[in-house]
Design a protein around this motif. Sequence first.
Motif, PDB file in Angstrom:
ATOM      1  N   GLN A 402      66.434  11.834  15.946  1.00  0.00           N
ATOM      2  CA  GLN A 402      67.664  12.284  15.293  1.00  0.00           C
ATOM      3  C   GLN A 402      68.633  12.968  16.245  1.00  0.00           C
ATOM      4  O   GLN A 402      69.741  13.315  15.847  1.00  0.00           O
ATOM      5  CB  GLN A 402      67.306  13.250  14.160  1.00  0.00           C
ATOM      6  CG  GLN A 402      66.371  12.666  13.113  1.00  0.00           C
ATOM      7  CD  GLN A 402      65.855  13.710  12.141  1.00  0.00           C
ATOM      8  OE1 GLN A 402      65.971  14.904  12.376  1.00  0.00           O
ATOM      9  NE2 GLN A 402      65.269  13.257  11.047  1.00  0.00           N
ATOM     10  N   VAL A 403      68.219  13.182  17.489  1.00  0.00           N
ATOM     11  CA  VAL A 403      69.052  13.948  18.425  1.00  0.00           C
ATOM     12  C   VAL A 403      70.384  13.269  18.666  1.00  0.00           C
ATOM     13  O   VAL A 403      71.454  13.896  18.607  1.00  0.00           O
ATOM     14  CB  VAL A 403      68.307  14.165  19.757  1.00  0.00           C
ATOM     15  CG1 VAL A 403      69.254  14.757  20.803  1.00  0.00           C
ATOM     16  CG2 VAL A 403      67.126  15.088  19.559  1.00  0.00           C
ATOM     17  N   THR A 404      70.364  11.977  18.954  1.00  0.00           N
ATOM     18  CA  THR A 404      71.595  11.267  19.313  1.00  0.00           C
ATOM     19  C   THR A 404      72.613  11.302  18.175  1.00  0.00           C
ATOM     20  O   THR A 404      73.792  11.633  18.387  1.00  0.00           O
ATOM     21  CB  THR A 404      71.274   9.812  19.684  1.00  0.00           C
ATOM     22  OG1 THR A 404      70.403   9.801  20.826  1.00  0.00           O
ATOM     23  CG2 THR A 404      72.550   9.059  20.035  1.00  0.00           C
ATOM     24  N   SER A 405      72.195  10.973  16.965  1.00  0.00           N
ATOM     25  CA  SER A 405      73.137  10.948  15.836  1.00  0.00           C
ATOM     26  C   SER A 405      73.680  12.342  15.537  1.00  0.00           C
ATOM     27  O   SER A 405      74.878  12.507  15.255  1.00  0.00           O
ATOM     28  CB  SER A 405      72.453  10.364  14.592  1.00  0.00           C
ATOM     29  OG  SER A 405      71.308  11.114  14.244  1.00  0.00           O
ATOM     30  N   ARG A 406      72.826  13.360  15.599  1.00  0.00           N
ATOM     31  CA  ARG A 406      73.273  14.727  15.332  1.00  0.00           C
ATOM     32  C   ARG A 406      74.262  15.195  16.403  1.00  0.00           C
ATOM     33  O   ARG A 406      75.243  15.889  16.099  1.00  0.00           O
ATOM     34  CB  ARG A 406      72.060  15.660  15.288  1.00  0.00           C
ATOM     35  CG  ARG A 406      71.113  15.432  14.123  1.00  0.00           C
ATOM     36  CD  ARG A 406      71.541  16.246  12.902  1.00  0.00           C
ATOM     37  NE  ARG A 406      71.541  17.657  13.190  1.00  0.00           N
ATOM     38  CZ  ARG A 406      70.473  18.442  13.119  1.00  0.00           C
ATOM     39  NH1 ARG A 406      69.292  17.924  12.773  1.00  0.00           N
ATOM     40  NH2 ARG A 406      70.566  19.735  13.370  1.00  0.00           N
ATOM     41  N   LEU A 407      74.007  14.840  17.640  1.00  0.00           N
ATOM     42  CA  LEU A 407      74.891  15.262  18.732  1.00  0.00           C
ATOM     43  C   LEU A 407      76.252  14.592  18.635  1.00  0.00           C
ATOM     44  O   LEU A 407      77.290  15.248  18.799  1.00  0.00           O
ATOM     45  CB  LEU A 407      74.237  14.934  20.075  1.00  0.00           C
ATOM     46  CG  LEU A 407      75.047  15.275  21.333  1.00  0.00           C
ATOM     47  CD1 LEU A 407      75.451  16.735  21.355  1.00  0.00           C
ATOM     48  CD2 LEU A 407      74.252  14.919  22.589  1.00  0.00           C
ATOM     49  N   ILE A 408      76.277  13.306  18.346  1.00  0.00           N
ATOM     50  CA  ILE A 408      77.556  12.607  18.208  1.00  0.00           C
ATOM     51  C   ILE A 408      78.334  13.138  17.011  1.00  0.00           C
ATOM     52  O   ILE A 408      79.564  13.292  17.065  1.00  0.00           O
ATOM     53  CB  ILE A 408      77.319  11.086  18.101  1.00  0.00           C
ATOM     54  CG1 ILE A 408      76.802  10.550  19.440  1.00  0.00           C
ATOM     55  CG2 ILE A 408      78.606  10.364  17.712  1.00  0.00           C
ATOM     56  CD1 ILE A 408      76.488   9.079  19.428  1.00  0.00           C
ATOM     57  N   SER A 409      77.649  13.467  15.935  1.00  0.00           N
ATOM     58  CA  SER A 409      78.323  14.057  14.776  1.00  0.00           C
ATOM     59  C   SER A 409      78.946  15.402  15.131  1.00  0.00           C
ATOM     60  O   SER A 409      80.081  15.699  14.725  1.00  0.00           O
ATOM     61  CB  SER A 409      77.330  14.233  13.627  1.00  0.00           C
ATOM     62  OG  SER A 409      76.857  12.990  13.160  1.00  0.00           O
ATOM     63  N   ALA A 410      78.218  16.216  15.912  1.00  0.00           N
ATOM     64  CA  ALA A 410      78.765  17.507  16.341  1.00  0.00           C
ATOM     65  C   ALA A 410      79.985  17.314  17.232  1.00  0.00           C
ATOM     66  O   ALA A 410      80.990  18.036  17.103  1.00  0.00           O
ATOM     67  CB  ALA A 410      77.690  18.303  17.081  1.00  0.00           C
ATOM     68  N   TYR A 411      79.921  16.336  18.128  1.00  0.00           N
ATOM     69  CA  TYR A 411      81.062  16.049  19.011  1.00  0.00           C
ATOM     70  C   TYR A 411      82.283  15.611  18.198  1.00  0.00           C
ATOM     71  O   TYR A 411      83.407  16.089  18.427  1.00  0.00           O
ATOM     72  CB  TYR A 411      80.666  14.962  20.012  1.00  0.00           C
ATOM     73  CG  TYR A 411      81.837  14.314  20.713  1.00  0.00           C
ATOM     74  CD1 TYR A 411      82.540  14.984  21.713  1.00  0.00           C
ATOM     75  CD2 TYR A 411      82.264  13.034  20.356  1.00  0.00           C
ATOM     76  CE1 TYR A 411      83.622  14.393  22.343  1.00  0.00           C
ATOM     77  CE2 TYR A 411      83.343  12.436  20.978  1.00  0.00           C
ATOM     78  CZ  TYR A 411      84.018  13.121  21.968  1.00  0.00           C
ATOM     79  OH  TYR A 411      85.100  12.544  22.592  1.00  0.00           O
ATOM     80  N   LEU A 412      82.081  14.722  17.241  1.00  0.00           N
ATOM     81  CA  LEU A 412      83.201  14.224  16.445  1.00  0.00           C
ATOM     82  C   LEU A 412      83.796  15.347  15.581  1.00  0.00           C
ATOM     83  O   LEU A 412      85.015  15.386  15.369  1.00  0.00           O
ATOM     84  CB  LEU A 412      82.739  13.071  15.569  1.00  0.00           C
ATOM     85  CG  LEU A 412      82.368  11.779  16.311  1.00  0.00           C
ATOM     86  CD1 LEU A 412      81.824  10.738  15.345  1.00  0.00           C
ATOM     87  CD2 LEU A 412      83.562  11.224  17.076  1.00  0.00           C
ATOM     88  N   GLU A 413      82.961  16.226  15.077  1.00  0.00           N
ATOM     89  CA  GLU A 413      83.478  17.339  14.277  1.00  0.00           C
ATOM     90  C   GLU A 413      84.330  18.269  15.133  1.00  0.00           C
ATOM     91  O   GLU A 413      85.390  18.748  14.695  1.00  0.00           O
ATOM     92  CB  GLU A 413      82.303  18.108  13.667  1.00  0.00           C
ATOM     93  CG  GLU A 413      82.763  19.253  12.767  1.00  0.00           C
ATOM     94  CD  GLU A 413      81.604  19.978  12.129  1.00  0.00           C
ATOM     95  OE1 GLU A 413      81.865  20.969  11.399  1.00  0.00           O
ATOM     96  OE2 GLU A 413      80.445  19.569  12.334  1.00  0.00           O
TER      97      GLU A 413
END
Length: 420
Positions: A402-413
């Motif tokens: 889940q690291v990759t999806s969570r990190l990209i979501s944080a970046y986009l936010e």
Amino acid sequence: MLGIAVAVLVLTLIAAVIGGPARDIAPLPWAVLALLAAGDLVLSMRRRMPLEHKLPPEVFVGEDVALELRLPDAPPGLGLRIAWPEGLTGPDDVDFTGDAARVTCRATRRGTWAFTELWLHWVSRLKLFEFVPKLRFEAEIRVVPNIRLVQSGQITTTVVSTLFGVKENRAIGEGSEFHQLRDFVSGMDVKTIDWKRSARKRALVAKELRAERNHHVILAIDNGYLMREEIAGLPKIDHAVTAALATAWAAAIGGDLVGHYSYDVQPRAFAKPEPGRTAFARLRSWTAELDYVSRETNHTLALTELNARTPKRSLIIIFTDFVDSNSAELLIENIGILAKRHLLIFVAIRDPEVEALVEQAPDHMDGVATLVAANQTISERRLVLERLSRLGVTIVDAKPGQVTSRLISAYLEIKARELI
């Protein structure tokens, strides 16, 4: 063969004890056994067998790859054992189907790995012998960082739809970068009026802003010995590299500049931010050669050096790990200093096995001790992450998958909220 020989020996001893005619025919079973052995060898021996193989030249770390082997004129019941190189794992024994075998192995370490030898084994036709010849097996495969999500287009679709779709339209007028001038109409924010240009034009003119591009994104990867710990079959450093590459690609699509930085006992590589696609290619090449080291991490020296090298406010994504709250003190202190100038994302990879321990009722006293230790580890980890969060650091604490999806979501936010 051994069992038959023992049986013949027993018969010989019995004949010797009985004496008379039985003693005269005692050598006969040995002669028969020798003839059977000679015939079995003639029927079962094989000439030098050319081994053919098929193996992809490259595979992503953490993924499976098929090794296909073919041995013309293979004897019945042929099996083999492969000497696996360090970066690959596979079954100990493999059976041939006809003259071919297909072996599924898993890439567990980045690098270029070479096969050197393997052992064949088969039983003779009369079951008297077992042959175990060693063959030289020359094959090579390169294990590279995993960019499967990038190749699939999933990241591109997510970033484009988020930054250049509906959200982008809402961001117009709320960003920090000048877009264009337009006539002021009723309902628009009075703060957007450009008074100088309005006076010159003698009509109210408003500025239209949009989300700013070309932010600096720094991927800081801790390559110390703690990042060599295996989680879900891979070292933490490989999970970090996979997430870093995916984020670099997302930043490329988002129009930002990406740089990278690595450290352990001292600062290692640093690359200044460059346009995303160029930076992605550079980052992929660099991470493919990133070694697995056993040195302790010096966070004070590394983060102080990073702060000095990045004078412009940037989004810094730190991939690291810690043992307990005491060992994390210097890490927290130096991240606090870095957070005064920059926006930080702290990426930590959770161990599913430790979490599973606290969900199982212990059966004995050793299990109770293990449960207490696991609970303490999780509590101290939570305490450290809470302290970092109070410093204004965005926390991405997730399991490997889940690291990759969570990190990209944080970046986009962060991009959508214009926090950089």
